[in-house]
Design a protein around this motif. Structure first.
Motif, short mmCIF file in Angstrom:
data_model
loop_
_atom_site.label_atom_id
_atom_site.label_comp_id
_atom_site.label_asym_id
_atom_site.label_seq_id
_atom_site.Cartn_x
_atom_site.Cartn_y
_atom_site.Cartn_z
N ARG A 1 0.85 -1.20 0.00
CA ARG A 1 0.00 0.00 0.00
C ARG A 1 0.88 1.25 0.00
O ARG A 1 1.88 1.32 0.70
CB ARG A 1 -0.92 0.04 1.23
CG ARG A 1 -2.07 -0.96 1.17
CD ARG A 1 -2.89 -0.83 2.43
NE ARG A 1 -4.06 -1.71 2.42
CZ ARG A 1 -5.25 -1.34 1.98
NH1 ARG A 1 -5.43 -0.13 1.50
NH2 ARG A 1 -6.26 -2.19 2.02
N THR B 1 -4.81 8.04 0.04
CA THR B 1 -5.18 9.01 -0.99
C THR B 1 -6.52 9.67 -0.66
O THR B 1 -7.31 9.15 0.11
CB THR B 1 -5.29 8.32 -2.37
OG1 THR B 1 -6.27 7.28 -2.29
CG2 THR B 1 -3.95 7.73 -2.76
N PRO C 1 -9.75 3.97 -3.93
CA PRO C 1 -9.60 3.14 -5.13
C PRO C 1 -10.96 2.59 -5.56
O PRO C 1 -11.84 2.35 -4.74
CB PRO C 1 -8.67 2.02 -4.66
CG PRO C 1 -7.99 2.55 -3.44
CD PRO C 1 -8.96 3.47 -2.80
N SER C 2 -11.11 2.38 -6.83
CA SER C 2 -12.36 1.82 -7.34
C SER C 2 -12.49 0.37 -6.91
O SER C 2 -11.53 -0.27 -6.48
CB SER C 2 -12.40 1.92 -8.86
OG SER C 2 -11.38 1.12 -9.44
N ASP C 3 -13.69 -0.16 -7.06
CA ASP C 3 -13.92 -1.56 -6.68
C ASP C 3 -13.03 -2.51 -7.44
O ASP C 3 -12.63 -3.57 -6.93
CB ASP C 3 -15.40 -1.92 -6.91
CG ASP C 3 -16.31 -1.40 -5.81
OD1 ASP C 3 -15.78 -0.86 -4.82
OD2 ASP C 3 -17.54 -1.52 -5.95
N GLY C 4 -12.72 -2.15 -8.68
CA GLY C 4 -11.88 -3.04 -9.48
C GLY C 4 -10.44 -3.07 -9.03
O GLY C 4 -9.69 -3.98 -9.41
N ASP C 5 -10.03 -2.08 -8.23
CA ASP C 5 -8.63 -1.99 -7.80
C ASP C 5 -8.41 -2.48 -6.38
O ASP C 5 -7.32 -2.32 -5.82
CB ASP C 5 -8.15 -0.54 -7.90
CG ASP C 5 -8.12 -0.05 -9.34
OD1 ASP C 5 -7.90 -0.87 -10.24
OD2 ASP C 5 -8.35 1.16 -9.55
N VAL C 6 -9.44 -3.05 -5.76
CA VAL C 6 -9.29 -3.54 -4.39
C VAL C 6 -9.60 -5.03 -4.36
O VAL C 6 -10.16 -5.59 -5.31
CB VAL C 6 -10.23 -2.78 -3.42
CG1 VAL C 6 -9.88 -1.30 -3.37
CG2 VAL C 6 -11.70 -2.97 -3.80
N SER C 7 -9.24 -5.66 -3.26
CA SER C 7 -9.46 -7.09 -3.13
C SER C 7 -10.94 -7.41 -2.98
O SER C 7 -11.76 -6.54 -2.65
CB SER C 7 -8.70 -7.61 -1.89
OG SER C 7 -9.27 -7.06 -0.70
N THR D 1 -12.14 -6.50 0.54
CA THR D 1 -12.48 -5.08 0.72
C THR D 1 -13.76 -4.73 -0.01
O THR D 1 -14.61 -3.99 0.50
CB THR D 1 -11.33 -4.20 0.23
OG1 THR D 1 -10.14 -4.53 0.95
CG2 THR D 1 -11.65 -2.73 0.43
N ARG D 2 -13.91 -5.25 -1.22
CA ARG D 2 -15.11 -4.95 -2.01
C ARG D 2 -16.37 -5.44 -1.30
O ARG D 2 -17.37 -4.73 -1.25
CB ARG D 2 -14.97 -5.61 -3.39
CG ARG D 2 -16.03 -5.20 -4.39
CD ARG D 2 -15.57 -5.44 -5.82
NE ARG D 2 -15.14 -6.82 -6.04
CZ ARG D 2 -13.88 -7.19 -6.29
NH1 ARG D 2 -12.92 -6.29 -6.33
NH2 ARG D 2 -13.58 -8.46 -6.50
#
Length: 631
Positions: A528, A532, A536-542, A545-546
């Motif tokens: 990490r 920020t 991060p968008s949903d596509g950029d997280v595990s 997390t999503r």
């Protein structure tokens, strides 16, 4: 004072109703009247508690019947209140923390033009909750239960000009109706099987006069009601949306009142659950699943209030788990409920203080470095943080450890899950502290953080002190002995390790959770980078997390299982109503109208037409008579 416990309910109720009908001239002092009413109830409750404390252990229960509410043949319900060790603790928690929230609200709602109405709703909420915990009959309890539901609807949707707030209020109201159905059916079953809905009578006779299957049905129905009010799986979806209400509402609902009602119900109904092992197991399962689910959600939310709401789910799960353990956990469920009321109210009001200084921004990604800009809020919030993670010496250390010990005594796997929950709690709460207070600042350009006024920070100081000192209730086993007349003696079971060894293990697990969060969000370890401003968008997280961001897809499940089928059914019913029911009615009316139009054509209004008709008719009659005669 023990003969005047009804004043506990009447004072805030009269104040709340009075504030609603008071004209605009009441706007200047309405908030003071509402706060004074809550404070008066606290004083009455404190005096009554001291008097109860001075009584012999076997005489610490006072029932006061105001009047007969329902009388129908053999069925009688008295509007009666019972002040005993269990209700006394709840009275002090509700009125004490509730009064601090009233004081805080004076500053928080200062510029709201409907402040008087807000305080009226707070008073009604307090009165309803006190009715619930003082009730001597399940029907009277249900009256307070529904009153709390109504008041929560009014408070969550207080800013109804926001569509999200109006939707959240309706969602909370509807999901709680599901649980309320369980409560209503349980009361009906009590009357059908036991002939009474008196709390004392039901708990005393259920094991001897009802079969185990009936007791199990009662326990499961009451658990359904508890799941609704206490936001336990599967009726938890309303809780995070309830953050749309003003922050004092979040503190009131999530700390000392509504979400604790389910735990109170289970503990108060201990006779039913002791007679129904299956129902007890269901309570343990619900509590265990919820404490882990709430912790999971708390790890993924960037909204400070929703992260705390996930925490509430988890901590109430601990209480439900303890209550499901029976005599081994009843006292510890209430102990954690009280300490949670202190530190969670502290942190919710602290979150409101942060929002006050950050122009109502709730996104923790826009915070950071607030410890210097808001030193009092940081210090008081920090004490609540240490309490909830179970730092040694703080209130949560004593109350949560006792639940984990009882869980291990019940089952190794249940204890292990509860221990895991403690570690995850430390992780997400440390994440919240770092993102809000100790990380580099990420403020938006037009934001200028500042400390809240004294009227808001003084309640924080009081609650912070209680968060630290609340653990004294366990000294000498006081709370166990105090509650013994209501829930019986606490059962203690030997563990594989001594109590001090278990405390060390729990503390080490908590330390691991703190360290992981610190490294992740301060050092940017484990892949990490720095925090920020934009998530991060949903596509950029595990996927983990999503799922947490989407609250474990609880809303999706409800949508598929309930909302969509209900919507389709409604559309079908509307179509049938319009085409079949309305079509039959309007079609018949149209045919009658057509027939009338046809029949009115001969009615021309001309005398000559009528004369001609008479002549023709007479000729037809004469000719018919002649034909008959000749035949």
């Amino acid at each position: 004072m023990l003969d005047l416990v009804w004043l506990l309910v009447v004072v805030p109720l009269v104040s709340g109703l009075g504030l609603l009908v008071w004209g605009k001239e009441g706007d200047r002092v309405g908030h003071l009247v509402g706060t004074a009413a809550s404070a008066a109830s606290f004083v009455i409750g404190l005096v009554a508690f001291v008097q109860l404390l001075g009584r012999p252990e076997d005489d610490r229960s006072v029932a006061d019947s105001l009047f007969t509410w329902i009388s129908a043949g053999p069925f009688n319900v008295e509007m009666a209140y019972r002040f005993d060790p269990l209700s006394a603790l709840f009275v002090l928690l509700i009125t004490g923390v509730g009064t601090l929230i009233h004081v805080y609200s004076i500053g928080y709602m200062e510029h709201d033009e409907r402040r008087r109405r807000f305080f009226a709703f707070l008073n009604i909420f307090i009165a309803a909750m006190l009715t619930l915990v003082l009730a001597d009959d399940y029907l009277v309890l249900f009256l307070g239960w529904e009153g709390v539901g109504l008041a929560s609807y009014l408070l969550i949707g207080f800013w109804q000009h926001k569509p999200s707030a109006a939707a959240a209020a309706k969602k909370a109201f509807m999901l709680n109706r599901v649980g309320d159905l369980g409560m209503a059916l349980a009361i009906m079953l009590m009357f059908a099987q036991l002939g009474t809905s008196s709390i004392q009578a039901v708990n005393a006779t259920v094991s001897s006069q009802a079969s185990e299957s009936v007791a199990t049905a009662l326990g499961l129905l009451l658990l359904l009601g508890a799941c609704g009010k206490s936001a336990q799986v599967p009726l938890q979806a309303w809780l995070l949306d309830a953050m749309e209400g003003p922050t004092p509402v979040s503190a009131l609902i999530h700390a000392a009142t509504m979400v604790t009602a389910g735990v109170y119900l289970v503990v108060r109904s201990n006779g039913i659950f002791d007679a129904a092992p299956v129902a007890q197991t269901a309570v343990v399962v619900v509590g265990l699943v919820t404490l882990l689910a709430g912790a999971w959600i708390g790890c993924a939310k960037d909204d400070i209030k929703k992260a705390l709401a996930g925490s509430t789910m988890s901590q109430i799960g601990y209480m439900m788990l303890a209550a499901g353990l029976g005599p081994a956990g009843y006292a510890f469920a209430i102990f954690h409920l009280i300490t949670h009321g202190f530190f969670k109210a502290n942190m919710f009001l602290g979150a409101g203080s942060v929002m006050h200084g950050m122009d109502d921004d709730v996104d923790m990604r826009h915070y950071g470095a607030l410890q210097r800009a808001m030193p009092i809020t940081f210090a008081t919030f920090g004490l609540g943080y240490l309490a909830i993670i179970g730092f040694p010496g703080f209130s949560g250390f004593f109350s949560k450890d006792k639940i984990i010990e009882a869980a291990f005594a019940h089952s190794f796997w249940v204890g292990l899950a509860a221990l895991l929950g403690a570690g995850v709690t430390a992780f997400y709460m440390t994440r919240l502290m770092v993102m809000t207070f100790t990380s580099p600042k990420r403020w938006l350009d037009d934001v200028h953080p500042h400390e809240s006024p004294r009227v808001m920070t003084v309640p924080l100081m009081v609650l912070a002190a209680l968060s630290v000192l609340g653990g004294v209730l366990i000294l000498g086993g006081w709370i166990e002995h105090w509650l013994e007349p209501v829930v019986g003696p606490t059962e203690h079971h030997e563990l594989a390790v001594p109590a001090w060894g278990m405390s060390i293990i729990v503390t080490l697990v908590v330390a691991v959770g703190v360290a992981l969060a610190w490294l992740t969000y301060t050092r940017g370890s484990f892949g990490r980078g720095p925090i920020t401003q934009v998530a991060p968008s949903d596509g950029d997280v595990s996927a983990f997390t999503r799922a947490g961001r989407h609250e474990l897809y609880g809303n999706t499940v409800n949508d598929v299982l309930a909302v969509r089928p209900t919507s389709h059914l409604t559309r079908v019913l509307v179509y049938l109503d319009a085409k079949l029911v309305d079509g039959l009615v309007t079609g018949l009316a149209d045919r009658l109208g057509d027939t009338s139009q046809f029949l009115r054509k001969p009615q021309t209004g001309y005398v000559r037409s009528y004369a001609l008709s008479i002549l023709v008719g007479s000729l037809v009659v004469v000719l018919a008579l002649l034909a008959v005669t000749l035949a």
